[in-house]
Design an enzyme around this catalytic site. Structure first.
Site, PDB file in Angstrom:
ATOM      1  N   SER A  13      34.512  44.964 -30.282  1.00  0.00           N
ATOM      2  CA  SER A  13      35.582  45.253 -29.334  1.00  0.00           C
ATOM      3  C   SER A  13      35.261  46.500 -28.532  1.00  0.00           C
ATOM      4  CB  SER A  13      36.906  45.466 -30.076  1.00  0.00           C
ATOM      5  OG  SER A  13      37.888  45.998 -29.210  1.00  0.00           O
ATOM      6  N   HIS A  36      34.244  41.428 -27.293  1.00  0.00           N
ATOM      7  CA  HIS A  36      35.685  41.217 -27.325  1.00  0.00           C
ATOM      8  C   HIS A  36      36.334  42.192 -26.348  1.00  0.00           C
ATOM      9  CE1 HIS A  36      39.302  39.714 -29.439  1.00  0.00           C
ATOM     10  NE2 HIS A  36      39.785  40.936 -29.259  1.00  0.00           N
ATOM     11  N   MET A  40      45.458  44.719 -22.309  1.00  0.00           N
ATOM     12  CA  MET A  40      46.828  45.062 -22.700  1.00  0.00           C
ATOM     13  C   MET A  40      47.610  45.534 -21.483  1.00  0.00           C
ATOM     14  SD  MET A  40      46.047  47.205 -26.193  1.00  0.00           S
ATOM     15  CE  MET A  40      44.656  46.806 -27.252  1.00  0.00           C
ATOM     16  N   HIS A  69      40.702  38.846 -24.969  1.00  0.00           N
ATOM     17  CA  HIS A  69      41.902  38.757 -25.805  1.00  0.00           C
ATOM     18  C   HIS A  69      43.053  39.311 -24.982  1.00  0.00           C
ATOM     19  CE1 HIS A  69      44.147  40.259 -29.665  1.00  0.00           C
ATOM     20  NE2 HIS A  69      44.796  39.285 -29.047  1.00  0.00           N
ATOM     21  N   MET A 140      45.526  37.599 -36.092  1.00  0.00           N
ATOM     22  CA  MET A 140      45.476  39.060 -36.081  1.00  0.00           C
ATOM     23  C   MET A 140      45.641  39.605 -37.494  1.00  0.00           C
ATOM     24  SD  MET A 140      44.902  40.072 -33.004  1.00  0.00           S
ATOM     25  CE  MET A 140      45.237  41.828 -33.230  1.00  0.00           C
ATOM     26  N   PHE A 146      46.633  48.493 -30.739  1.00  0.00           N
ATOM     27  CA  PHE A 146      45.861  49.714 -30.930  1.00  0.00           C
ATOM     28  C   PHE A 146      44.686  49.449 -31.864  1.00  0.00           C
ATOM     29  CE2 PHE A 146      50.079  51.153 -29.792  1.00  0.00           C
ATOM     30  CZ  PHE A 146      49.819  52.152 -28.872  1.00  0.00           C
ATOM     31  N   GLY A 148      41.667  50.826 -34.642  1.00  0.00           N
ATOM     32  CA  GLY A 148      41.607  51.756 -35.753  1.00  0.00           C
ATOM     33  C   GLY A 148      42.623  51.543 -36.848  1.00  0.00           C
TER      34      GLY A 148
END
Length: 232
Positions: A13, A36, A40, A69, A140, A146, A148
């Site tokens: 990502s 990826h 958003m 995504h 998911m 977010f 991390g």
């Protein structure tokens, strides 16, 4: 009869990459299966990243296929435009789609693989009858929005149910997981039946992203192999 063994795919990502140097960051993961791209909109999720103009530019310079995504509202309107940009795969959230079957068919008609994503708390059962309309199901393993975050083990039973449904249907649908993937959690996710893994900080947080990809791929493939032979 026996099914072909699943292949472990690693899709880093770029949410964890250096956004000031995305072209060079893509070059560091040239051994990945795809990149990826988290889109958003600060509406569907409480974060804002990049949109169509940036993704179109990334498509032109990336050494590996782009897997978008879309964590955005009004997926029915926007997702086809990402397919038109030439992306290999476009994944929309079922929670943001009014007509998911129609949308999946439109993505395929425009030349992209059709992916559908589910939040951790969204049950998979209502959508198993539409597996033949999809190329990929994204479950998911964190709340979208977010990077991390820690891997949510509560999603593992859902991954197992999805894998059983895919294997029983006879269709070829990849099961992707996104969130908290490390060299350790990839073992659990692969054992449950996922075969495409999104990793952000576990790749870009390492001194050598390409070596991190190979380490993840090795672990994931070993876990997948332990589940074979699979039966159709």
């Amino acid at each position: 009869m026996s099914r072909s063994p699943l292949t472990c795919c690693i899709n880093p990502s770029i949410l964890s990459a250096d956004f000031a140097n995305l072209e060079s960051e893509l070059a560091r993961i040239s051994n990945a299966d795809a990149v990826h791209v988290d889109v958003m909109d600060n509406s569907f999720v409480p974060n804002l990243t990049i949109g169509l103009p940036v993704v179109e530019r990334l498509q032109k310079v990336s050494p590996v296929p782009l897997d978008a995504h879309l964590m955005i509202s009004d997926a029915d309107r926007w997702a086809p435009l990402y397919a038109d940009a030439g992306l290999s795969s476009v994944t929309f959230h079922v929670e943001a789609a009014m007509a998911p079957i129609k949308l999946a068919r439109e993505l395929r008609a425009r030349g992209a693989k059709a992916g559908m994503a589910l939040r951790p708390a969204t049950p998979v059962e209502p959508y198993l009858d539409m597996l033949s309309e999809l190329d990929m199901l994204l479950l998911m393993t964190v709340e979208p929005g977010f990077g991390g975050q820690a891997f949510l083990d509560v999603v593992l039973p859902k991954i197992r149910r999805a894998r059983e449904a895919v294997d029983g249907s006879g269709v070829s649908v990849a099961i992707q997981v996104d969130g908290g993937i490390t060299e350790e959690t990839i073992l659990r996710a692969a054992e449950a039946g996922a075969n495409v893994f999104v990793a952000g900080s576990a790749v870009y947080g390492k001194p050598s992203p390409s070596e991190a990809i190979e380490a993840l791929r090795t672990n994931g493939q070993l876990a997948l192999a332990s589940n074979n032979p699979r039966k159709a």
